[in-house]
Scaffold this active site. Structure first.
Site, short mmCIF file in Angstrom:
data_model
loop_
_atom_site.label_atom_id
_atom_site.label_comp_id
_atom_site.label_asym_id
_atom_site.label_seq_id
_atom_site.Cartn_x
_atom_site.Cartn_y
_atom_site.Cartn_z
CD GLN A 31 -11.91 7.67 10.18
OE1 GLN A 31 -12.32 7.31 9.08
NE2 GLN A 31 -10.64 7.99 10.40
CG HIS A 62 0.08 -2.87 5.36
ND1 HIS A 62 -0.43 -3.37 6.53
CD2 HIS A 62 -0.63 -1.73 5.12
CE1 HIS A 62 -1.37 -2.56 7.00
NE2 HIS A 62 -1.52 -1.58 6.15
CG ASP A 86 -2.63 1.02 9.06
OD1 ASP A 86 -1.59 0.57 8.58
OD2 ASP A 86 -3.62 1.32 8.36
CD GLU A 106 -5.11 8.82 9.02
OE1 GLU A 106 -4.83 7.79 8.41
OE2 GLU A 106 -6.29 9.25 9.15
CG ASP A 137 -8.59 16.43 2.95
OD1 ASP A 137 -8.18 15.48 2.27
OD2 ASP A 137 -9.74 16.90 2.85
N GLY A 138 -5.45 14.64 2.77
CA GLY A 138 -4.56 14.28 1.68
C GLY A 138 -4.91 14.97 0.36
CG ASP A 155 -2.83 2.43 3.28
OD1 ASP A 155 -3.92 1.83 3.17
OD2 ASP A 155 -2.02 2.19 4.18
CB SER A 156 -7.77 6.03 0.81
OG SER A 156 -8.43 5.22 -0.12
N PRO A 162 -14.52 10.98 4.41
CG PRO A 162 -13.02 10.62 6.16
CD PRO A 162 -14.44 10.42 5.77
N1 SAM Z 1 -6.00 -0.76 4.22
C1 SAM Z 1 -7.14 -0.08 4.53
C2 SAM Z 1 -8.41 -0.46 3.84
O1 SAM Z 1 -8.48 -0.48 2.60
O2 SAM Z 1 -9.34 -0.81 4.55
C3 SAM Z 1 -6.92 1.39 4.62
C4 SAM Z 1 -6.25 1.64 5.93
S1 SAM Z 1 -5.89 3.21 6.49
C5 SAM Z 1 -6.36 2.95 8.19
C6 SAM Z 1 -7.05 4.35 5.81
C7 SAM Z 1 -6.89 5.74 6.42
O3 SAM Z 1 -7.23 6.74 5.47
C8 SAM Z 1 -7.76 6.01 7.65
O4 SAM Z 1 -6.96 6.08 8.79
C9 SAM Z 1 -8.44 7.35 7.33
O5 SAM Z 1 -8.51 8.21 8.44
C10 SAM Z 1 -7.52 7.91 6.23
N2 SAM Z 1 -8.16 8.91 5.36
C11 SAM Z 1 -9.42 8.88 4.86
N3 SAM Z 1 -9.63 9.98 4.11
C12 SAM Z 1 -8.48 10.70 4.13
C13 SAM Z 1 -8.07 11.93 3.54
N4 SAM Z 1 -8.90 12.63 2.77
N5 SAM Z 1 -6.79 12.37 3.76
C14 SAM Z 1 -5.95 11.65 4.54
N6 SAM Z 1 -6.28 10.49 5.13
C15 SAM Z 1 -7.52 10.01 4.92
#
Ligand code: SAM
Length: 282
Positions: A31, A62, A86, A106, A137-138, A155-156, A162
């Site tokens: 991204q 959070h 984060d 993450e 990948d979660g 928390d995606s 992704p």
């Molecule tokens: N609170 C936030 C929001 O709703 O805007 C979400 C914050 S957190 C930074 C989201 C994270 O999910 C990102 O760092 C992203 O890289 C991660 N992410 C996205 N798809 C993912 C996946 N398939 N597996 C693991 N992490 C993923």
């Protein structure tokens, strides 16, 4: 100099922030990652043009994504956080004395690196010895687990790129299998104001998978629509039967024992949204 960052929300709507400084701007393998210092909200993490957190209001999201599920489960020892690079959700999770193992999955190591560099108050918990960080990948990680976790927190980012598969029915089935027999999970499920096109489908997927499905709300000023939703899916424990007197004071700034239950009281339009087809004009 008059520099502004905007988040394009819909074709006809943009949210604007006056920027003091751009601290980072790069394309990762997954991204576009930007860190800016804004006048009103301080340091802000932006992924693919969408604000993920600001130092000024991140506590709201959070605290609400972590404490509602963790106080609903009577003994949350082993917790999985998906996304959340984060570190804010991990920081709140570690405040629960029962928690002795946290796995953070993450997909993008660059998010964790940026959090460590620019958001030390949010990411400090990632160095705690109870925390195990996996860069994966979660969706795949969860599919490989069985009966392993008391609580799973998704928390995606938004359901594009992704994160898209983190909102699908197959993923919810895999989450249910990854949980212990009395486990529960929560996911951020977008805004009931700004995302009326997708929320009913997301909620229906969780309701079809878990015997108990409950949506709750918080006000997050830097997310589109302000009004934000989380949905809890549980095999046994119901967040509505938690006794507020049993909830200790963790020194939160948004979450309170009374709010634990009140957050599930929905305005009528939100309740209707969960039962009806989406509004095409939202
Ligand atoms: N609170 C936030 C929001 O709703 O805007 C979400 C914050 S957190 C930074 C989201 C994270 O999910 C990102 O760092 C992203 O890289 C991660 N992410 C996205 N798809 C993912 C996946 N398939 N597996 C693991 N992490 C993923």
């Amino acid at each position: 100099m008059d520099v502004w960052f905007y988040e394009e929300h819909k074709q006809n709507l943009r949210l604007n922030y006056r920027v003091k400084r751009v601290l980072a701007h790069k394309k990762t393998d997954y991204q576009e990652l930007v860190v800016v210092e804004t006048e009103n909200y301080g340091r802000t993490l932006v992924l693919d043009g969408a604000v993920q957190l600001t130092v000024r209001d991140e506590f709201i999201y959070h605290e609400m994504i972590a404490h509602v599920p963790l106080f609903t489960h009577p003994d949350p020892q082993k917790v999985l956080v998906i996304g959340g690079g984060d570190g804010g959700t991990v920081r709140e999770t570690l405040k629960h004395k029962e928690v002795n193992e946290v796995h953070l999955v993450e997909i993008d190591p660059e998010v964790v690196a940026a959090a460590r560099e620019y958001f030390p108050e949010t990411s400090a918990g990632l160095s705690d010895k109870r925390v195990h960080v996996h860069y994966a990948d979660g969706i795949r990680f969860v599919a490989e687990q069985e009966g392993a976790f008391d609580v799973i927190i998704v928390d995606s980012s938004d359901p594009v790129g992704p994160a898209e598969g983190l909102f699908g029915k197959q993923f919810y089935a895999d989450v249910a299998r990854a949980l212990k027999p009395d486990g529960l999970f929560v996911a951020q499920t977008e805004s009931p104001w700004a995302n009326q096109d997708i929320l009913p489908r997301i909620y229906a997927g969780i309701r079809a998978t878990f015997p108990i499905a409950r949506l709750y709300l918080a006000t997050v000023p830097t997310y589109p629509g302000w009004l934000w939703s989380f949905t809890l899916g549980s095999k046994k424990h119901d967040p509505l039967t938690v006794d507020p007197a049993r909830i200790p004071d963790l020194g939160c700034r948004y979450y309170t024992p009374e709010l634990h239950r009140a957050a599930f009281t929905l305005p009528r339009f939100v309740g209707d949204l969960l039962e009806k087809p989406a509004d095409p004009f939202a």
